[in-house]
Design an enzyme around this catalytic site. Sequence first.
Site, mmCIF file in Angstrom:
data_model
loop_
_atom_site.group_PDB
_atom_site.id
_atom_site.type_symbol
_atom_site.label_atom_id
_atom_site.label_comp_id
_atom_site.label_asym_id
_atom_site.label_seq_id
_atom_site.Cartn_x
_atom_site.Cartn_y
_atom_site.Cartn_z
ATOM 1 N N ALA A 231 -17.297 8.719 -0.327
ATOM 2 C CA ALA A 231 -16.128 8.104 -0.986
ATOM 3 C C ALA A 231 -14.831 8.564 -0.329
ATOM 4 O O ALA A 231 -14.761 8.774 0.881
ATOM 5 C CB ALA A 231 -16.155 8.384 -2.473
ATOM 6 N N GLU B 93 0.532 -13.731 15.175
ATOM 7 C CA GLU B 93 -0.886 -14.086 15.216
ATOM 8 C C GLU B 93 -1.675 -13.577 16.436
ATOM 9 O O GLU B 93 -2.830 -13.174 16.302
ATOM 10 C CB GLU B 93 -1.028 -15.610 15.171
ATOM 11 N N CYS C 98 0.826 -1.214 0.000
ATOM 12 C CA CYS C 98 0.000 0.000 0.000
ATOM 13 C C CYS C 98 0.853 1.254 0.000
ATOM 14 O O CYS C 98 0.344 2.360 -0.178
ATOM 15 C CB CYS C 98 -0.887 0.023 1.241
ATOM 16 N N LEU D 69 -26.711 16.738 -18.912
ATOM 17 C CA LEU D 69 -26.918 17.579 -17.726
ATOM 18 C C LEU D 69 -25.824 18.643 -17.747
ATOM 19 O O LEU D 69 -24.626 18.322 -17.697
ATOM 20 C CB LEU D 69 -26.822 16.725 -16.457
HETATM 21 C C1 FAD Z 1 -14.775 3.650 -4.565
HETATM 22 C C2 FAD Z 1 -15.977 4.492 -4.765
HETATM 23 C C3 FAD Z 1 -16.679 4.920 -3.659
HETATM 24 C C4 FAD Z 1 -17.817 5.712 -3.823
HETATM 25 N N1 FAD Z 1 -18.492 6.108 -2.720
HETATM 26 C C5 FAD Z 1 -19.599 6.881 -2.861
HETATM 27 C C6 FAD Z 1 -20.338 7.325 -1.757
HETATM 28 O O1 FAD Z 1 -19.991 7.031 -0.609
HETATM 29 N N2 FAD Z 1 -21.433 8.083 -1.972
HETATM 30 C C7 FAD Z 1 -21.823 8.436 -3.224
HETATM 31 O O2 FAD Z 1 -22.800 9.163 -3.374
HETATM 32 N N3 FAD Z 1 -21.164 8.030 -4.289
HETATM 33 C C8 FAD Z 1 -20.059 7.261 -4.148
HETATM 34 N N4 FAD Z 1 -19.391 6.834 -5.235
HETATM 35 C C9 FAD Z 1 -19.963 7.118 -6.548
HETATM 36 C C10 FAD Z 1 -19.426 8.367 -7.178
HETATM 37 O O3 FAD Z 1 -19.782 9.497 -6.458
HETATM 38 C C11 FAD Z 1 -20.027 8.440 -8.539
HETATM 39 O O4 FAD Z 1 -19.530 7.349 -9.225
HETATM 40 C C12 FAD Z 1 -19.656 9.681 -9.279
HETATM 41 O O5 FAD Z 1 -20.179 10.803 -8.694
HETATM 42 C C13 FAD Z 1 -20.052 9.606 -10.734
HETATM 43 O O6 FAD Z 1 -19.448 10.670 -11.405
HETATM 44 P P1 FAD Z 1 -18.503 10.442 -12.627
HETATM 45 O O7 FAD Z 1 -18.126 11.791 -13.108
HETATM 46 O O8 FAD Z 1 -17.378 9.583 -12.285
HETATM 47 O O9 FAD Z 1 -19.478 9.712 -13.611
HETATM 48 P P2 FAD Z 1 -19.148 8.708 -14.791
HETATM 49 O O10 FAD Z 1 -18.774 7.405 -14.275
HETATM 50 O O11 FAD Z 1 -18.198 9.336 -15.750
HETATM 51 O O12 FAD Z 1 -20.589 8.629 -15.468
HETATM 52 C C14 FAD Z 1 -21.633 8.038 -14.752
HETATM 53 C C15 FAD Z 1 -22.948 8.085 -15.555
HETATM 54 O O13 FAD Z 1 -23.437 9.395 -15.595
HETATM 55 C C16 FAD Z 1 -23.651 9.821 -16.930
HETATM 56 N N5 FAD Z 1 -23.266 11.227 -16.959
HETATM 57 C C17 FAD Z 1 -22.189 11.773 -16.342
HETATM 58 N N6 FAD Z 1 -22.219 13.110 -16.516
HETATM 59 C C18 FAD Z 1 -23.293 13.387 -17.257
HETATM 60 C C19 FAD Z 1 -23.848 14.597 -17.758
HETATM 61 N N7 FAD Z 1 -23.283 15.766 -17.498
HETATM 62 N N8 FAD Z 1 -24.960 14.532 -18.478
HETATM 63 C C20 FAD Z 1 -25.559 13.340 -18.741
HETATM 64 N N9 FAD Z 1 -25.080 12.187 -18.287
HETATM 65 C C21 FAD Z 1 -23.965 12.207 -17.544
HETATM 66 C C22 FAD Z 1 -22.791 8.932 -17.764
HETATM 67 O O14 FAD Z 1 -23.326 8.772 -19.048
HETATM 68 C C23 FAD Z 1 -22.795 7.648 -16.983
HETATM 69 O O15 FAD Z 1 -23.903 6.893 -17.313
HETATM 70 C C24 FAD Z 1 -18.246 6.062 -5.123
HETATM 71 C C25 FAD Z 1 -17.541 5.625 -6.230
HETATM 72 C C26 FAD Z 1 -16.417 4.849 -6.056
HETATM 73 C C27 FAD Z 1 -15.665 4.389 -7.245
HETATM 74 S S1 FES Z 2 -0.829 -3.250 3.055
HETATM 75 FE FE1 FES Z 2 0.084 -1.550 4.034
HETATM 76 S S2 FES Z 2 2.030 -2.296 4.522
HETATM 77 FE FE2 FES Z 2 1.005 -4.056 3.772
#
Ligand code: FAD
Ligand code: FES
Length: 1326
Positions: free
Chosen positions: A333, A1258, A115, A399
Amino acid sequence: MAADLTFYINGRKVVEKNADPEEMLLGYLRRKVGLTGTKYGCGEGGCGACTVMVSRYDPVQDSINHCAVTSCLVPVCSLHGSAVVTVEGVGSTRTKLHPVQERIAKAHGSQCGFCTPGMVMSMYTLLRNNPKPTMEDIREALGGNLCRCTGYRPIIDGFKTFCDVNQGGKCCMDNGYFHNQEDQICEELFKAEDFLPLDPTQDIIFPPELLLLGKKQDHGQLCFQSERVKWISPALLKDLIHLKAQYPDAPLMMGNTTLGLKVNVKRALFPVIIYAGWIPELREITWSSNGLRVGAGCSLSVLKDVLQKGIKDLSPEKSEVYQTLIQTLHSLASKQIRNMATIGGNIMSSDPKYDLCSVLAASGCTLRIISKAGVCEMVLDDKFFTDFGKTVLQEDAILLSINIPHSKPWEFISTFRQAQRREFSFSFVNSGMKVSFREQSAVVESLEIFYGGVGSTLVKARNTGKELRGRLWNEKLLSKGIELLKVEISLSSAIPRGREEYRKTLVLSFFYKFYMEILLELRKKGVAVSDVPPEYLSALKPHGNELPHGHHTFQMVPEIQSSTDPVGCPIMHQAAFQQATGEAQYYDDIPSVKGELFVSMVTSTRAHAKLISIDASEALSIPGVVTFITAEHVPGQNRRVWFGNVEELFAEEEVICVGQIIGAIVAENREIAKRASCLVSVTYEDLLPVFFTIEEAIEHQSFFEPKRKLERGNVEEGFEKSDHILEGELYMGGQEHFYMETQGVIAVPRAEAGEMELYVATQHAAFTQEVVGLTLGVNSNKISCHVKRLGGGFGGKVMKIASLSAIAATAAYRTGRAVRCVLERGDDMLITSGRHPFLGRYKVGYMNDGTILAADITYYSNGGCTLDESSFIMEKALLHMDNGYKIPHLRGRGLVCRTFLPSYTAFRGFGGPQGLTIIESVLHEVASRCGLPAHQVREVNMYKSERCYTHHQQLFSPVDMLRCWHECLEKSNYEQRLLAIQKFNSSNNWRKRGLSIVPLKFGIGFSKGFYNQGAALVNIYKDGSVLVSHGGTEMGQGINTKAIQIASRVLNVPMSSIHVKETCTGNVPNAAPSAASFGTDAVGMAVKDACEKLIARLQPLRKQNPEHTWQQLVVEAYCQKISLSATGFFMGPHTGVDWERSKGAAYYYFTFGACCSEVEIDCLTGDHENIRTDIVMDVGKSLNPALDIGQIEGGFIQGLGLYTIEELHFSPDGVLKTRGLSDYKIPAIVDIPHTLNIHLLSNAQNPHAIYSSKGIGEPPVFFGCTVFFAIKEAIAAARRERKLSKSFNISSPATPEKIRMACEDNFTTVVTSSKNKHWSPWTINV
Ligand SMILES: Cc1cc2nc3c(=O)[nH]c(=O)nc-3n(C[C@H](O)[C@H](O)[C@H](O)COP(=O)(O)OP(=O)(O)OC[C@H]3O[C@@H](n4cnc5c(N)ncnc54)[C@H](O)[C@@H]3O)c2cc1C
Ligand code: FES
Ligand code: FES
């Protein structure tokens, strides 16, 4: 149109003409560029191992943004105009370490090191943006980086040194380290004053070329085409609108955090991708007098910053909504994900477990939509969403922006969420609620309540809002609201991810919290509302978010010890600098050899079935697929045999679990192999019986042999003499190893004589060698296993890796080419399984004062479909069932259930934690029945005399255990805190605290006596340097470091002259596994033996030439033809148990300790906070206090996960559902106790092990149970107050769901389940 993709990596320009739209930055860095410092841990943004810094010029803000991102979710094609910095670009051992790298290493924050590069990059990025961070900044920056080894404390301690001192928490700079000369007690694990200063001139600058590129208004449209996917990145909004109309089905990619998960985990394919990351209009942010308009393409981090800055200029009334949003964003997240994810993506993903929509909808925000048809504005509410992943918008709609209006006077808004882990975890239920009042009154004008996580879309409690309008905000309204919500929010029992009753309870609990919050707000405004009794205010108590700190004490080496002798000193892990710079090589970092192939497993989708046919024709037709192998292609035995237990490598006629390997696709690269393996079609004929749970196995009487029993005294007689009899049970769920590095191997066939080299992540190289030899039909002398290091093992890399190696070797044998196998996280979790679930059923006889006279316990473990190590694990559970208690009449039976689940295997503690926890549960229950404090009942029952015998008649002295116990009571201030907790509980209705302390007696060594051996080879070269080889494997525990310390002491040469290169079966044969906390004991003794032989040989020369330096001595010896190479061997003790007679010295010796933990639970949500833990551990005379404390902390935190948040879910068909970090949570920084103190017992001895030390790997895992029992205490306090029955059953892990439902109250009792006779549970307790 721009033609090429241009970006920079570590200051070097990269121009890609044919960028692959399917390629993520992680794979590109590792395989195309050869920068392997960035690691793969999960592929879903959930672990942070792949963190890099991406810098971009932002024309909208006119600034350069440096963001930590998870490279596994960053498409290479999105990087145009970006500068990427990886761990290699930050610093190196060859040039200069960056202070971040130096500090994490020297503060002992790197164990297995997997990590570490990710941690370094998160911290580096933070410092790049803010050279003087606060503690909170550090906590936020590291919240998305998981570590399975260290328990985080040392990482935080190292990084805290970048903060200005005196920022609240204790910094290691102001720890006031002291050397208590009298007791020789020391607190200093590293010297902060020696650290390199932070020097920003060392940083790679943002390339001027990219600045110019970024400033160009229109840098053209980029388009890339791979075999399957077309990528288009327009630069202008009008082009984007046009493209979306042209390709309405194409996703509009922004941060790729939703889409990327679909591609990486679910293998979704999008033939056309429109990337909209460059469109300035999507990133515009404007504050107006009415509110904030934020571009849909703004990242959540940018949004948070904008809000934090913006609210400074707004009145508290207007900013209410923004404060609430900031709160939501804080726990949403991780920093990396928030840097990538956009607000628009969060909304448009239409995923009810996402948090933003409920609060945005409650705030009354509107959305601006654009398409070829024009622009329109619409309200964001429940009607906007039509189904999971779907909205009312036309396919071609974009959007554009979100308008969030200011809050109005007399308007209040709040948000709530609850997840398995407080932060960095999808919520079970989230909610946004807003209420407006008639001015200067408590009369509700409007009430908007939205819930996410209670259906397939966002849900509005429309009727509740309507019915409560016009009412006064008082208890009547509360009761009515609860009544209405109960009816209106009708969760289906078939809801994905289940938890129907819990979610319904959360719906009500959140409303109650909202009610209380608003009551307070109204009072603040001078509105006459009913009084809030102070004890009920605890419903609103915020979580403590302080950065954890701790205190460690250990005994210094005696003054007479030579200053050049490193034994007993807190020496840094030998490879820590390499790990912190990304130079440390793990098996998958080895560059591919010419012609190398990749193998991907095809696994069973049925739990018990006959294999009718396997059709790989479709897979084989894919270009790049070389072959498909099954059992029939194995040249030798298709079997892995261990102690007579047989497990097929490939299923031959029948499958006996979901996830069993049936065949394997061999292809030119990993992407093709993985894709093709999904195309192999298998026809099954289901067989009966099929069952998965311990209960079902008991019904079917399905047990593996041998069944074990241990007995002391006369249990029946004991029951007769007892005042009371108690019967009960405790279920403990299993645990996934979640070593950060997934399992894998590279098999390289040699052209000669059937030789095969394996570069493999195994804890047991000799076993892997043996299995591969038998599989290929080749003698072991032709098979070499090389193990440089493991990215964590925890017992999970002993058995299954041998099978995987044998399969990779078979593929290499058949093709004559090198073959690499790297399991993806989901496959690793599915195929390799983990810690056994256990059920302990007990009957116990006890006296009024809590003395236990007799206990009869039956342990059932779920062994899965094959025996693997299950019987030995059960033996260890039985051998630990007495812990530190002298129960005169004690009987334990152990049965390993045969079920149709993947075979459970070894996991740190090896059954010990389960055996110990069940007896601790007995003690806990007895105390509760007697109405006595649990620690008192424990003390009454402890072994006390100098010479005691365990229940298997092994002689031992509990003196050091008792010392640990008493020191722990004292150091934790136990008695006083118990009183303080009682006071806290009586004045807080919705928050309760609990405290628990347990002792520990843990057997060290293998109870299979022959494994207690170690071997080493020590070579001295003519330049005086020393190479140590040994049979152990380095997996973070520091075995190499300790081996070097020992060699340094014996040879009297500096540690810098000694090296451990790798573990290799060719150097040290027939080694035992690195397990049972015995690695250092065995290897250390063997190294010592070899070194002593060499010293003995050199002794005559030394006498003759006392003035010679070490190097001169060595050269002299060489010239005199004295061998400078020696093997060392350690023949350990003959341990063993006669199970018929319940007798035997099962262990070499015992490691002792005691641990005390305090927790606070939120009775309304089931959340808990780990407030403080104190551990006193007897490690004898520590060889290296830094490493030992690291093992204790890391083990404890792993145990904390086991007993609280780590929960595996199987479907009723036996399919593992938790196959990644989206569903399975291991402890993150947020989970570790605010205070974690570790004390190594001083003046402790151990005549049995090297230099009087003790094995420690352990034992500390079990200490996680103190958190479990403290939670039970807290629940009991809540139940007492509510006059509920004393007895309640809560199984491990004590998840938020279980805690909440055990704290029964009016909310839990009013919810009803919609289950009917067709209902099938979403998960089963296996
Ligand atoms: C590890 C991890 C933890 C997370 N934890 C949380 C959490 O605790 N709470 C939470 O709420 N979310 C969480 N998320 C989700 C994260 O917030 C959403 O995935 C993120 O906000 C999506 O945004 P993006 O820009 O990455 O979308 P993308 O993945 O790029 O797109 C997602 C979708 O939205 C559409 N889209 C995107 N923008 C537009 C637009 N402007 N107009 C029309 N369609 C659009 C795309 O076509 C697609 O279908 C987590 C995600 C991960 C990977
Ligand atoms: S996963 Fe952090 S030191 Fe092994
Ligand atoms: S976050 Fe990318 S590999 Fe885990």
